[in-house]
Enzyme design. Structure first.
Site, PDB file in Angstrom:
ATOM      1  N   TYR A  54     -51.236  31.153 -89.877  1.00 42.36           N
ATOM      2  CA  TYR A  54     -50.372  29.786 -90.204  1.00 42.36           C
ATOM      3  C   TYR A  54     -49.814  29.420 -90.958  1.00 42.36           C
ATOM      4  CZ  TYR A  54     -50.509  26.137 -86.271  1.00 42.36           C
ATOM      5  OH  TYR A  54     -49.849  25.681 -84.604  1.00 42.36           O
ATOM      6  N   GLU A  56     -47.255  27.364 -92.769  1.00 40.46           N
ATOM      7  CA  GLU A  56     -46.359  26.124 -93.029  1.00 40.46           C
ATOM      8  C   GLU A  56     -46.259  26.380 -94.765  1.00 40.46           C
ATOM      9  OE1 GLU A  56     -48.207  25.484 -90.930  1.00 40.46           O
ATOM     10  OE2 GLU A  56     -47.793  23.431 -89.931  1.00 40.46           O
ATOM     11  N   ASP A 200     -21.178  30.627 -87.176  1.00 39.59           N
ATOM     12  CA  ASP A 200     -22.748  30.818 -86.577  1.00 39.59           C
ATOM     13  C   ASP A 200     -21.978  31.870 -86.515  1.00 39.59           C
ATOM     14  OD1 ASP A 200     -24.070  31.496 -84.249  1.00 39.59           O
ATOM     15  OD2 ASP A 200     -23.965  29.192 -83.798  1.00 39.59           O
ATOM     16  N   THR A 226     -28.844  34.064 -84.966  1.00 34.11           N
ATOM     17  CA  THR A 226     -29.586  34.744 -83.853  1.00 34.11           C
ATOM     18  C   THR A 226     -30.085  36.523 -84.484  1.00 34.11           C
ATOM     19  OG1 THR A 226     -27.886  35.748 -82.371  1.00 34.11           O
ATOM     20  CG2 THR A 226     -29.988  33.618 -82.292  1.00 34.11           C
ATOM     21  N   LYS A 229     -29.227  39.968 -81.002  1.00 35.17           N
ATOM     22  CA  LYS A 229     -27.791  40.463 -80.597  1.00 35.17           C
ATOM     23  C   LYS A 229     -27.760  41.500 -80.563  1.00 35.17           C
ATOM     24  CE  LYS A 229     -27.353  35.595 -78.994  1.00 35.17           C
ATOM     25  NZ  LYS A 229     -27.467  34.662 -79.185  1.00 35.17           N
ATOM     26  N   ARG A 235     -36.306  38.001 -80.651  1.00 33.47           N
ATOM     27  CA  ARG A 235     -35.584  37.444 -80.780  1.00 33.47           C
ATOM     28  C   ARG A 235     -35.761  36.444 -82.405  1.00 33.47           C
ATOM     29  NH1 ARG A 235     -33.829  37.582 -75.879  1.00 33.47           N
ATOM     30  NH2 ARG A 235     -32.751  35.244 -75.971  1.00 33.47           N
TER      31      ARG A 235
END
Ligand code: DSN
Length: 416
Positions: A54, A56, A200, A226, A229, A235
């Site tokens: 973790y 954060e 984008d 992203t 692609k 991903r």
């Protein structure tokens, strides 16, 4: 070759499913424009122990202990992305494209603010203001489209709408548009009305990184992409912005939108960015576009209408109307012969979105397998024969065998 030794022993059910999908990917042709095959190195980073952590916060400013190594990994990803896209600031934590776009709206806008984006049925994306998406529900989107005759974005109309509507932000980017975008012209229009510019580039990021199409990062206020692609990573997504917006973007991602980042994915992003910085990646990106242009010409030769008459990037939208088949039925027929594509609306489609008139084809995954014009020509022929014999199950079975034969000659990167 990935072995999955422990999985095979511990969970036969999931192992069997993964093996089945691996075989499907190996034996079929992937022509969904947003998909690709990652390298074994990217896959290994995704499957690493970094998933246990973790973290954060951001490097050197975390809310959990034990993050020395995660800081290193995240910093490598950030530095590589900056170099790749010539970015002033990069946030590598967004979990995927829509959450990245949500964080951008959250950073720059208040609910109800007006935003200008490309219509979904003209090639835009759900998160660019579609009424059923959070973007369309929370913000007051007005939309631009492509010219009826040319299929190109009509920049004169974009300017007219922008001057009339005075949006607080202009969104440029797409998921089914095959032409180059004039980033500078979008910026000029936005400057006339004092609007933020948001690009984008999810679909074309790999082509941008390789310098094959124009890069909005030095021009626009903020850019999302992203990573899975054309960029060929895991991903996920990243956000790039001018340094003056760094704090508001970082705060919008965490604690605004997300909790703990997926550190194994951050590592895989770093690996993919490292790969994209190599000269071989440029060759791949060049071939992706050459293959797409060639595919468009092959369709046109066979009497198909390609929206806008061709492509400048990795995708094309083909109107199936002249072949008396809907996009949905074409998707199903091609699925039967082992070619994955997705149905797509064409601009001003007379048919509904679930049964649209077009099919979107992309060449990134074929190119990653090493396919070039010779194979693209054969694939166009196989597609056409399938469409022309859509009700002949025997013919379709023969075509499936031909697809498999071609696939065998071009193994996936993870099978080598
Ligand atoms: N689903 C992606 C695509 O196929 O273009 C966009 O989010």
């Amino acid at each position: 070759m990935i072995k999955y030794t422990a999985l095979k022993k511990e969970d036969k059910e999931v192992y069997a499913a993964i093996e089945k999908e691996a075989a499907r990917q190996a034996d079929e042709l992937e022509m969904i424009a947003s998909e690709n095959y990652v390298s074994p190195a990217v896959l290994e980073a995704m499957g690493s122990v970094l998933t246990n952590k973790y973290s954060e916060g951001y490097p050197a400013h975390r809310y959990y202990g034990g993050n020395q190594v995660i800081d290193e990994v995240e910093t490598i990803a950030i530095e590589r992305a900056k170099k790749l896209f010539n970015a002033e600031h990069v946030n590598v934590q967004p979990l995927s494209g829509s959450p990245a776009n949500a964080a951008i709206y959250f950073a720059f806008l208040k609910p109800g603010n007006k935003v200008l984006g490309l219509r979904l049925d003209h090639g835009g994306h759900l998160s660019h203001g579609h009424p059923v998406n959070f973007s369309g529900l929370l913000y007051n989107f007005v939309q631009y489209g492509v010219d009826d005759k040319t299929g190109y974005i009509d920049m004169k109309a974009v300017r007219e709408i922008a001057l009339r509507e005075k949006p607080k932000m202009i969104v440029a980017g797409f998921s089914a548009y095959s032409r180059e975008i004039d980033w500078q012209e979008f910026k000029n229009i936005a400057d006339e009305i004092g609007a933020y510019t948001f690009a984008d580039i999810a679909h074309i990021a790999g082509l941008v990184a390789a310098g094959i199409v124009g890069n909005p990062v030095p021009i626009f206020d903020v850019v999302s992409t992203t990573t899975h692609k054309t960029l060929r990573g895991p991903r996920g997504a990243i956000i790039m912005c001018k340094e003056k917006y760094a704090k508001q973007i970082d705060r919008a991602v965490f604690p605004g939108m997300q909790g703990g980042p997926h550190d194994h994915i951050t590592a895989a992003k770093a690996v993919a960015f490292g790969e994209a910085l190599r000269p071989e990646f440029k060759e791949y990106a060049k071939q992706v576009v050459a293959n797409a242009k060639f595919l468009a010409a092959e369709f046109i030769k066979r009497g198909y209408r390609v929206v806008s008459g061709g492509t400048d990037n990795h995708l094309l939208v083909v109107d199936m109307t002249s072949k008396n088949i809907t996009g949905r039925d074409a998707e199903e027929v091609l699925n039967k012969i082992g070619i994955s594509v997705n149905r797509s609306t064409i601009p001003n489609d007379p048919n509904p979105p679930l049964k649209p008139s077009g099919v979107r084809f992309g060449t990134p995954a074929l190119t990653t397998r090493g396919m070039k014009e010779k194979e693209i020509s054969l694939i166009a022929e196989l597609i056409d024969r399938a469409i022309m014999n859509k009700e002949d199950e025997t013919k379709l079975a023969e075509l499936k065998t031909e697809v498999k034969k071609l696939c065998k000659k071009f193994p996936l990167p993870t099978a080598k």
